[in-house]
Structure formats: C-alpha cells, structure tokens
Design an enzyme around this catalytic site. Structure first.
Site, PDB file in Angstrom:
ATOM      1  N   SER A   4       0.830  -1.201   0.000  1.00 19.46           N
ATOM      2  CA  SER A   4       0.000   0.000   0.000  1.00 19.46           C
ATOM      3  C   SER A   4       0.867   1.255   0.000  1.00 19.46           C
ATOM      4  O   SER A   4       1.628   1.484  -0.920  1.00 19.46           O
ATOM      5  CB  SER A   4      -0.960  -0.040   1.187  1.00 19.46           C
ATOM      6  OG  SER A   4      -1.896   0.999   1.125  1.00 19.46           O
TER       7      SER A   4
ATOM      8  N   ASP B  85      -5.955   2.199  -3.811  1.00 20.61           N
ATOM      9  CA  ASP B  85      -7.185   1.970  -3.043  1.00 20.61           C
ATOM     10  C   ASP B  85      -7.514   3.152  -2.141  1.00 20.61           C
ATOM     11  O   ASP B  85      -8.618   3.254  -1.623  1.00 20.61           O
ATOM     12  CB  ASP B  85      -7.124   0.657  -2.250  1.00 20.61           C
ATOM     13  CG  ASP B  85      -6.039   0.638  -1.181  1.00 20.61           C
ATOM     14  OD1 ASP B  85      -5.186   1.546  -1.156  1.00 20.61           O
ATOM     15  OD2 ASP B  85      -6.037  -0.309  -0.369  1.00 20.61           O
TER      16      ASP B  85
ATOM     17  N   ASP C  15      -1.126   1.390  -4.609  1.00 15.92           N
ATOM     18  CA  ASP C  15      -2.011   0.322  -5.092  1.00 15.92           C
ATOM     19  C   ASP C  15      -3.414   0.838  -5.404  1.00 15.92           C
ATOM     20  O   ASP C  15      -4.327   0.057  -5.676  1.00 15.92           O
ATOM     21  CB  ASP C  15      -2.058  -0.850  -4.104  1.00 15.92           C
ATOM     22  CG  ASP C  15      -2.695  -0.496  -2.772  1.00 15.92           C
ATOM     23  OD1 ASP C  15      -2.478   0.637  -2.299  1.00 15.92           O
ATOM     24  OD2 ASP C  15      -3.397  -1.346  -2.197  1.00 15.92           O
TER      25      ASP C  15
ATOM     26  N   ASP D 114      -2.765   6.322  -3.806  1.00 15.93           N
ATOM     27  CA  ASP D 114      -1.571   5.668  -3.271  1.00 15.93           C
ATOM     28  C   ASP D 114      -1.097   4.593  -4.242  1.00 15.93           C
ATOM     29  O   ASP D 114      -1.760   4.323  -5.260  1.00 15.93           O
ATOM     30  CB  ASP D 114      -1.833   5.129  -1.861  1.00 15.93           C
ATOM     31  CG  ASP D 114      -2.800   3.969  -1.818  1.00 15.93           C
ATOM     32  OD1 ASP D 114      -3.541   3.767  -2.800  1.00 15.93           O
ATOM     33  OD2 ASP D 114      -2.841   3.255  -0.804  1.00 15.93           O
TER      34      ASP D 114
END
Length: 578
Positions: free
Chosen positions: A144, A307, A305, A303
């Site tokens: 993340s 999400d 990834d 961010d």
C-alpha cells in the site's frame, strides 16, 4: 525461537539460494540485525504479510512468500475448492512481480491455476477480478502506502474481500503449520504455462472493470456540460492508478486532466516522496505546484495500489487549496451519492444502508439520519464493509449505498469488495462537475455539509514503536488503559467504554455492561460527552499505535480548538504507560 540457530540454518540449508546466503553472510558481525531478521517468523495475520524486503524468516522474500502460499494452497485444498483457481495482482514496489510469480508457481505446483495480471494493477481491480473469474481466492502483492523498503501479501476470498473469519484463522493455521521451507512446492514457469496452470490476464479484465465503474455515474449531463471548464490535477504517486484513472476520466469526457509528470511512471523507489501516502502533505507538493500553474479546481492523489484517495480542493474566494481528510472526502461523496441517487430515482430503497468503520467520523451518522437510511458500524478494515455487502447479497436484505473509512478509502458500487480510489476519483470529478453547474466548488459543498450537519473535526495521531521493544510498549499501553480505565479526557467525561477484545460496552454512569456485537479485536473506544469520542488501537500493518478522536463544534474555528485540546489530553493519558 533461537534466532542464531535459525540464522545458521538459512546459511547452510541448500534450499536457500546463493544470493540469499551472501546477503546474510554480510551481516554476520551485526548481532542486532541478525536478531531482527530471525527472532520470529514474519507473521501471517488477518491482513496477510507485510514487512521489510530482505533475507530472513522475519522479512519479505521469495521463501516467506512461498511459505505463505503453501499454507494458502493447503487451506484451499482442505475446502475442496482448488478447481476455482486464484487471481494474482501486484503493484510497482520492489520485488512485486517476482513475488507474484513465486506465489503463482507455488499454487501451480499444488495443482491450482493462477490467473496472473500481465503487469501492475490496482487493488480494487484484483478484488473485481476474483469475482469476475470465479476464483476461490486472490493474492495482491503490495504494501500500500508504506515506505519503499516494504512489501506485502494480501489474501482475498471468493467474495472479493480480504479474508475474514473463518477463512482468516483457517489460512493462518495452515501457514503456521508449514515449518520446513524445503518442503514448500514450486515448479518451473515454462512447464506451468504449458500445463495450463499459469494463465496471464490483462485487457479483458480491464475492460470489464472500467465498464462497471462507468455504471456508477449519476450525472453524465453535468460532466458533459462542464468537461471543458473543469481542471483536474492527478498524481498516481509512482503507482498503479495512472492508466485506469486516466482511462475512465477520458472515457467519461473530462478534457482537462493534468498528470504530475514527475510522478506519472511506476517506480518502487518512490523518488519524489519519502512516504507515498496521499494522507501526507508532502505527497501533494508537486501536484499543488502544477495546480497553481494551470489553475486547477481539484488535486487528486492515489496511493501506490490505488485503493486510497487524497484530495485538495480550491477555494474560489481565496484561491487557496484546502486538503480534505478521508473523513471529509468520504462524507462529501456519501452525501453526493446518496442525495443525488435519491433525487434521480425519486427516493431511496427502504433498506438502503450507509456503512462506516468504528474510527470513522460521526458525521456519517448525521448523513444517514438526514436521508433516513440505516447506518452500520463495523471494525476497522474495509473487509468488514465487504462482509456486510456479502450479507446483503446472501440474505437479500439490505441495499448498499456507500461505505467508507477514515483512512482515505471508500467504495461506490459493489463491483469490488475493497476500497477503490479509481471509482472515488471518478465520482469526485463528477461531483465537482455537478457542483460547478450550481456555481459551487467542492470546498463550497464541504462548507455546506458543515452548516447542515455540524462542524465535525476528526483526527488521528500515530506513535511509531519499532522492533521487539516497540511491540511490547504497544501492548503495555493497551494493558494500562484496560487496567486503570480513565474517567475523562480533559473536560470531556467518558460516558461509555467499549473493549472490542473483551466484547464489552460499559456504561460508566450505570455500570451496565453489554456486548459490542462485533468480532474480537484489540481496540478500545470511548464515547464522550458532547458527541466527542476517542479510540486506541494498534495498526494492523505497521509498527504503530493509533489514537483516533473526534469532536463537533459550532464553527470551524471552535472545532479546531476543541480537537487540539482533546488531542493534548489524550496524549497525556497515553504517555502514562510509555
């Protein structure tokens, strides 16, 4: 665990490659480093794995990834679901493609098909892909928004959400049962492809995912009207959001989308930011500079990834760009989606539901009350919001309207079962277009929410406590609060204390104790006078203890003052146990 013995094992066992042994031999005179890498195994928790990349059993490497995957494979086989296969995605971090391939080949060696994305993809598309392909599970290689030295391994179940009971404990037990790294199965890539076990996926899933996002648009008419006027600055922060975000905005008709050039391309070193987190002001430095140059209406950052979504919006009266916290952007979107759905459809479903986590702003409660919809509160972690959506599907009771958490994550629609910054970006741009037709900016819309619901101010403080000593301190703080529970935080009296580990809610006035009704979790929550609240919990992904708190004021200035005062009083209490 005898860390020296384990260190020697990794140096001598033929199952570990030469490169790994060379890295470990280089630290032979660093006792503390050896201890950090080998005092325990990298724990497979309810969120999977997350750790620093490197050699050792307490690090992210191909061996710990294979071990985790062997445990997952064993669990899948125990459930008789190996024929369904597993979907695998990865982000732009160091070693992400390599970890994804190793996980796939371990599954393949266990007779389980792996559907692996051809290149990096956002987390929500992995969630979508699991359900679209009918897979039993999903693996996402990502850490993340953590610093570049980290990587991680998240496991999803067939509903598209991250694993929850009973699958989380079942998988954890199987991973723990794998004690011999040499016994972990793997196979040759070419052989796996030839045997139809390793399957590469890409555009066919991309197209279906984007189509699902576009179904969530409420006011295409407003987009058409304002597409030439609205100016959007976007940065993927060197991650996975660049392609899907730009694609969906372009297909909807937004014409003025400016991507921060220095942060456009994937790069696991994150060279322009020390911490690729859209919650951090630093992450917006380049985006804000570009926004001022092009006179943008809003600045968006996903961010690595994709999400989580961070937001800055322009105040047309002052020219200043204001940051929106996850609570603020979540409420802005919740009010927009629910309000405009009601207006467009002439009402809302009788069982319409807004879902939030326990550390999310109480403004969500006010929004639910205003629109007459049900509010459900769940533990921290978007998987619990996904779990509620699954309940709605299986029981045919409940209609999902919106779900969000304070940590910059929300979900519009049910195409995924994890937070989706791609659809959030799309919806926020749509909302900006809608409000522009009313001669309002998103900042004007946010102020209108405060005027309607009250000036809610919510914040979080994190205390980083690394290493073995840090873990012990975190537990000491929580034990201390449980052992001598405070009666107040400054001028705020505690009305009730929730202990989600003990499953109790104690009314401090009457002494009555009731159940929380939520799964066991190491979390303490305090309901305070004047609608204020405090929550203390360890981070599930980082070596931190987090303190969340919220207040309500009659103005922005008053809310700021109340929040600062409460934070000071809470930290004094925490420091007693440090």
């Amino acid at each position: 665990m005898d860390y020296k013995k384990m260190y020697d094992e990794w140096l001598t066992n033929p199952c570990f490659d030469t490169k790994t042994k060379e890295e470990l031999f280089a630290i032979k005179n660093d006792e503390n480093e050896i201890k950090e890498r080998f005092f325990t195994e990298l724990e497979f928790g309810t969120a999977g794995l997350r750790g620093i990349i490197g050699a050792g059993c307490n690090r992210m490497n191909i061996y710990t990834v294979r071990k985790a995957t062997q445990g997952l494979a064993n669990y899948i086989k125990s459930q008789g679901k190996q024929a369904q296969g597993v979907c695998i995605a990865y982000d732009s971090r160091r070693m992400s493609p390599e970890f994804a391939r190793e996980a796939a080949l371990c599954l393949n060696a266990n007779g389980i098909k792996a559907y692996v994305f051809e290149s990096l993809r956002p987390t929500p598309e992995l969630s979508f892909g699991v359900r679209e392909l009918g897979c039993v599970a999903g693996i996402n290689i990502t850490a993340s928004h953590n610093p570049p030295e980290y990587n991680g391994y998240k496991v999803y179940w067939e509903d598209g959400a991250q694993i929850t009971p009973p699958h989380d404990t079942g998988i954890m037990a199987e991973v723990k049962a794998v004690t011999d790294y040499a016994s972990v199965a793997t196979m040759d890539y070419e052989t796996a492809v030839k045997e139809g076990l390793y399957i590469t996926i890409g555009s066919e899933i991309d197209d279906k995912y984007i189509a699902e996002l576009k179904k969530q648009v409420i006011h295409q008419d407003c987009i058409n009207q304002m597409a030439k006027e609205l100016k959007i600055v976007y940065t993927p922060l060197h991650g996975t959001g660049n392609v899907p975000v730009r694609r969906v905005l372009k297909e909807l008709g937004f014409e003025n989308v400016y991507v921060v050039p220095e942060q456009e391309l994937p790069d696991g070193e994150f060279p322009t930011v020390s911490y690729p987190n859209p919650e951090a002001k630093e992450a917006f430095a380049l985006g804000l500079a570009l926004a001022k140059k092009v006179d943008a209406d809003l600045v968006l950052a996903t961010d690595p990834d994709a999400d989580r979504l961070g937001v800055y919006v322009k105040d047309s009266k002052t020219g200043e760009y204001h940051s929106l916290t996850g609570n603020m952007s979540g409420c802005l979107l919740a009010d927009y989606v629910i309000g405009q759905t009601k207006e467009k459809n002439g009402g809302l479903p009788a069982d319409g539901t807004l879902i939030k986590t326990i550390v999310t702003t109480n403004m969500a409660d006010a929004i639910a009350k205003y629109y007459g919809v049900r509010l459900i509160e769940v533990l921290t972690g978007f998987k619990y919001i996904g779990g509620e959506i699954l309940k709605f599907e299986t029981t045919q009771e409940g209609t999902y309207l919106f779900g969000f958490e304070e940590s910059y994550g929300c979900l519009i629609g049910t195409h995924a079962r994890d937070k989706d910054a791609v659809v959030a970006t799309m919806a926020l741009c749509e909302a900006a277009a809608y409000y522009k037709t009313k001669n309002m900016t998103l900042w004007d819309a946010m102020i209108a929410l405060y005027e309607r619901y009250g000036y809610y101010k919510d914040d979080v403080k994190s205390i980083t406590l690394k290493g073995i000593e840090g873990l012990e301190k975190i537990q000491t703080i929580l034990s201390g609060l449980r052992g001598s529970a405070p009666k107040s935080f400054g001028s705020y009296e505690i009305l009730s204390a929730r202990d989600y580990k003990a499953d109790t809610i104690k009314n401090l006035k009457t002494g009555e104790v009731t159940k929380t009704g939520l799964p066991n979790s190491n979390v303490l929550y305090y309901d305070l006078t004047d609608s204020a609240w405090v929550c203390v919990r360890p981070s599930g992904t980082e070596p931190k203890i987090k303190i969340y708190y919220g207040v309500v004021g009659s103005s922005m200035e008053e809310a700021e003052q109340l929040s600062a005062s409460l934070a000071q009083d809470v930290m004094k209490e925490i420091e007693r146990y440090m």
